[in-house]
Design a protein around this motif. Structure first.
Motif: not given
Lengths: 117, 171
Positions: A47, A49, A94-96, B59-63, B69
């Motif tokens: 993701a 990360l 849109r999430m990676q 917050f959501l990472p990867g956006c 968020g």
């Protein structure tokens, strides 16, 4: 009796908390030289990360024959189903990473749920 | 010497003969008027389900950076878009944004972060007019026109188009 919980293996990637269904995890290895050699192709990024090299690292062996390098602590927990939510529509598109399908929101703690196909 | 004042009888007679005020039904539209920094915008209130004040955003990472968020609205999870980021508007010098408009557009539900909601107002539909000056290229498809409000023109944004373009990755 209806299922009320989902067993997951929680781990961290840098400051973020993620989890994968416990049933998908076969082993959790130390990140020593011997294990690194057999897991050279371990996933480095999920993701968007990346595992933090400043934190202790473990290698997660998955049922699909894949590996993930993750940061400790790695814990086994049962998430109440009512704390698990699918991604909202705009986040989902849109999430990676397509591997993030849902998240858990429990006591102000966000956990991204990873699904490895 | 001025003319003598009219008596009460003449005044009343004059009033009876005055043209009648006729009420004309004018279609009204409700607008949510808000600010991003010093710029004023509006959404059609038909697309805004709720105005939230300082909800807790996770917050959501990867956006993308334009995704602030998610929020939990009485058990329903909604995304929160940073409208200033989408409009490429510099909001760095303004106070922390304070409102989230829970909106529906293009069949998609999402929150939209704005600085401050100024008003929710009924205005005649026919007040919506084309923008009097050229709209920057990246905003052209997102702007429906302008409406006069107090002594300014407020830019009306197309929430359907914003959500659809965002879904397609165009914003």
């Amino acid at each position: 009796m209806a299922q009320t919980e989902l067993a997951v293996a929680c781990f961290r990637l840098g400051p973020f908390r993620l989890a994968i269904e416990a049933s998908q995890v076969v082993r959790i290895l130390a990140d020593n030289d011997e294990d690194k050699a057999c897991c050279a192709d371990a996933e480095q990024t999920i993701a968007g990360l990346t595992v933090s090299s400043d934190e202790p690292v473990r290698i997660m062996v998955l049922r699909q024959g894949r590996y993930m390098r993750v940061n400790q602590p790695v814990t086994l927990v049962k998430l109440p189903l009512q704390t698990i939510y699918p991604l909202p529509a705009l986040v989902a598109v849109r999430m990676q990473s397509a591997n993030i399908k849902a998240f858990s929101l429990d006591e102000d703690c966000v956990t991204l749920l990873v699904v490895i196909p | 010497m001025s003319a003598p004042d009219a008596g009460l009888t003449e005044l009343l007679a004059g009033r009876l003969n005055a043209p009648k005020v006729v009420n004309v039904d004018v279609a009204l539209s409700k607008w949510v008027i808000f600010r991003l920094a010093d710029n004023w915008y509006a959404f059609s209130a038909a697309h805004v389900r709720e105005i939230l004040t300082e909800p807790r955003v996770y917050f959501l990472p990867g956006c993308p950076s334009s995704m602030e968020g998610v929020i939990n609205v009485r058990g329903d999870i909604e995304s929160v878009l940073l409208l200033g980021n989408i409009l490429r508007q510099d909001i760095g010098a303004t106070p922390r944004p304070s409102h989230v408009l829970l909106s529906m557009g293009a069949g998609i539900s999402s929150g939209v972060r704005v600085d401050r909601v100024e008003d929710v107002v009924d205005l005649p539909e026919n007040l919506l007019q084309d923008a009097p000056h050229p709209v920057p290229g990246h905003l052209q498809d997102l702007v429906l026109g302008v409406i006069p409000y107090r002594d300014r023109l407020v830019t009306v944004l197309d929430i359907d188009r914003i959500f659809e373009d965002y879904r397609q990755g165009l914003l």
